[in-house]
Design a protein around this motif. Sequence first.
Motif, PDB file in Angstrom:
ATOM      1  N   ALA A  49       1.042  -1.172   0.117  1.00  0.00           N
ATOM      2  CA  ALA A  49      -0.142   0.002  -0.054  1.00  0.00           C
ATOM      3  C   ALA A  49       1.056   1.232  -0.114  1.00  0.00           C
ATOM      4  O   ALA A  49       0.545   2.262  -0.703  1.00  0.00           O
ATOM      5  CB  ALA A  49      -0.992   0.044   1.161  1.00  0.00           C
ATOM      6  N   VAL A  50       2.105   1.133   0.761  1.00  0.00           N
ATOM      7  CA  VAL A  50       2.937   2.332   0.890  1.00  0.00           C
ATOM      8  C   VAL A  50       3.424   2.609  -0.563  1.00  0.00           C
ATOM      9  O   VAL A  50       3.310   3.951  -1.081  1.00  0.00           O
ATOM     10  CB  VAL A  50       3.984   2.435   1.844  1.00  0.00           C
ATOM     11  CG1 VAL A  50       5.263   3.131   1.810  1.00  0.00           C
ATOM     12  CG2 VAL A  50       3.430   2.298   3.144  1.00  0.00           C
ATOM     13  N   VAL A  51       3.712   1.560  -1.187  1.00  0.00           N
ATOM     14  CA  VAL A  51       4.438   1.807  -2.883  1.00  0.00           C
ATOM     15  C   VAL A  51       3.281   2.353  -3.652  1.00  0.00           C
ATOM     16  O   VAL A  51       3.520   3.251  -4.377  1.00  0.00           O
ATOM     17  CB  VAL A  51       4.914   0.497  -3.105  1.00  0.00           C
ATOM     18  CG1 VAL A  51       5.540   0.593  -4.667  1.00  0.00           C
ATOM     19  CG2 VAL A  51       6.328   0.081  -2.609  1.00  0.00           C
ATOM     20  N   GLY A  52       1.976   1.903  -3.617  1.00  0.00           N
ATOM     21  CA  GLY A  52       0.883   2.419  -4.397  1.00  0.00           C
ATOM     22  C   GLY A  52       0.902   3.965  -3.985  1.00  0.00           C
ATOM     23  O   GLY A  52       0.746   4.906  -4.956  1.00  0.00           O
ATOM     24  N   PHE A  84       0.568   2.437 -11.610  1.00  0.00           N
ATOM     25  CA  PHE A  84       1.196   1.815 -11.024  1.00  0.00           C
ATOM     26  C   PHE A  84       0.576   2.174  -9.467  1.00  0.00           C
ATOM     27  O   PHE A  84       0.732   1.068  -8.684  1.00  0.00           O
ATOM     28  CB  PHE A  84       2.606   2.189 -10.928  1.00  0.00           C
ATOM     29  CG  PHE A  84       3.241   1.571 -11.969  1.00  0.00           C
ATOM     30  CD1 PHE A  84       3.072   0.277 -12.556  1.00  0.00           C
ATOM     31  CD2 PHE A  84       4.471   2.272 -12.563  1.00  0.00           C
ATOM     32  CE1 PHE A  84       3.461  -0.278 -13.759  1.00  0.00           C
ATOM     33  CE2 PHE A  84       5.180   1.874 -13.866  1.00  0.00           C
ATOM     34  CZ  PHE A  84       4.619   0.485 -14.339  1.00  0.00           C
ATOM     35  N   GLY A  85       0.352   3.503  -9.287  1.00  0.00           N
ATOM     36  CA  GLY A  85      -0.212   3.763  -7.849  1.00  0.00           C
ATOM     37  C   GLY A  85      -1.500   3.036  -7.743  1.00  0.00           C
ATOM     38  O   GLY A  85      -1.706   2.655  -6.366  1.00  0.00           O
ATOM     39  N   CYS A  91      -3.962  -4.105  -5.137  1.00  0.00           N
ATOM     40  CA  CYS A  91      -3.213  -4.987  -4.671  1.00  0.00           C
ATOM     41  C   CYS A  91      -3.243  -5.421  -3.304  1.00  0.00           C
ATOM     42  O   CYS A  91      -3.222  -6.542  -2.751  1.00  0.00           O
ATOM     43  CB  CYS A  91      -1.856  -5.067  -5.419  1.00  0.00           C
ATOM     44  SG  CYS A  91      -1.033  -6.551  -5.121  1.00  0.00           S
ATOM     45  N   ALA A  92      -2.877  -4.176  -2.665  1.00  0.00           N
ATOM     46  CA  ALA A  92      -2.858  -4.288  -1.162  1.00  0.00           C
ATOM     47  C   ALA A  92      -4.316  -4.508  -0.723  1.00  0.00           C
ATOM     48  O   ALA A  92      -4.388  -5.520   0.270  1.00  0.00           O
ATOM     49  CB  ALA A  92      -2.468  -2.935  -0.534  1.00  0.00           C
ATOM     50  N   TRP A  93      -5.463  -3.912  -1.259  1.00  0.00           N
ATOM     51  CA  TRP A  93      -6.819  -4.230  -0.791  1.00  0.00           C
ATOM     52  C   TRP A  93      -7.014  -5.775  -1.134  1.00  0.00           C
ATOM     53  O   TRP A  93      -7.349  -6.345  -0.289  1.00  0.00           O
ATOM     54  CB  TRP A  93      -7.561  -3.484  -1.552  1.00  0.00           C
ATOM     55  CG  TRP A  93      -9.111  -3.663  -1.269  1.00  0.00           C
ATOM     56  CD1 TRP A  93      -9.770  -3.380  -0.020  1.00  0.00           C
ATOM     57  CD2 TRP A  93     -10.028  -4.179  -2.133  1.00  0.00           C
ATOM     58  NE1 TRP A  93     -10.997  -3.684  -0.354  1.00  0.00           N
ATOM     59  CE2 TRP A  93     -11.263  -4.309  -1.310  1.00  0.00           C
ATOM     60  CE3 TRP A  93     -10.029  -4.455  -3.458  1.00  0.00           C
ATOM     61  CZ2 TRP A  93     -12.482  -4.648  -2.099  1.00  0.00           C
ATOM     62  CZ3 TRP A  93     -11.371  -4.836  -4.096  1.00  0.00           C
ATOM     63  CH2 TRP A  93     -12.349  -4.942  -3.394  1.00  0.00           C
ATOM     64  N   GLN A  94      -6.628  -6.276  -2.041  1.00  0.00           N
ATOM     65  CA  GLN A  94      -6.965  -7.614  -2.673  1.00  0.00           C
ATOM     66  C   GLN A  94      -6.099  -8.619  -1.640  1.00  0.00           C
ATOM     67  O   GLN A  94      -6.669  -9.700  -0.950  1.00  0.00           O
ATOM     68  CB  GLN A  94      -6.617  -7.928  -4.007  1.00  0.00           C
ATOM     69  CG  GLN A  94      -7.712  -7.734  -4.834  1.00  0.00           C
ATOM     70  CD  GLN A  94      -8.840  -8.200  -4.762  1.00  0.00           C
ATOM     71  OE1 GLN A  94      -9.001  -9.435  -4.356  1.00  0.00           O
ATOM     72  NE2 GLN A  94      -9.908  -7.413  -5.070  1.00  0.00           N
ATOM     73  N   MET A  95      -4.905  -8.237  -1.112  1.00  0.00           N
ATOM     74  CA  MET A  95      -4.071  -9.123  -0.333  1.00  0.00           C
ATOM     75  C   MET A  95      -4.637  -9.100   1.005  1.00  0.00           C
ATOM     76  O   MET A  95      -4.676 -10.220   1.798  1.00  0.00           O
ATOM     77  CB  MET A  95      -2.807  -8.356  -0.243  1.00  0.00           C
ATOM     78  CG  MET A  95      -1.831  -8.757  -1.384  1.00  0.00           C
ATOM     79  SD  MET A  95      -0.353  -7.734  -1.450  1.00  0.00           S
ATOM     80  CE  MET A  95       0.603  -8.580  -0.212  1.00  0.00           C
ATOM     81  N   GLY A  96      -5.442  -8.005   1.320  1.00  0.00           N
ATOM     82  CA  GLY A  96      -6.118  -8.088   2.833  1.00  0.00           C
ATOM     83  C   GLY A  96      -7.213  -9.047   2.902  1.00  0.00           C
ATOM     84  O   GLY A  96      -7.641  -9.421   3.710  1.00  0.00           O
TER      85      GLY A  96
END
Length: 171
Positions: A49-52, A84-85, A91-96
Amino acid sequence: MTTWLVAFGLAVLLVPRLILRLSRAGEPPLVEGEWQVCQYSGGLIGCVAVVGVLFLTLVGFAYTHPGRTPAGQMLPALALFGCFGVLGCCCAWQMGRARILWNDREVRSRGISIPWEELQEANFLGAAQAFQLTGVKGQKIWVYQAMAGFPELWKKVEEFLARQPQADSLP
């Protein structure tokens, strides 16, 4: 030039260790009642999430401070960094949301349940860099090695697959 080489060397040495630590790899799975849970750690999700957010921040900064860059050259770069953001945050949301639960009777994930007796195969798919558990009715559950609790889940999968009679051994 030396500064860039030192920075590159530090990144090569530290980033894999940081990701390994954030992923909680090697730690036992979480336990919720009778279920053991395989999921991404909060640290790894936060890192993605920080990278996004970093990419989205760069888009905002570049848009408000274009310097001498012509607008025709700026918009494609902003669009690329913006993609990319957004993809990083998605991606972070789906990982969660990715969680795999298992006990002695079955393995389940997001409405899909495979009783251990019906587990047909477990394959590693290189294109996805993931393992896919397949049931006899065609159910599929995706498992990633970066998930906390993966080693214990994989031991259970191998245990049940080893118990099944092999079709090759029939006369």
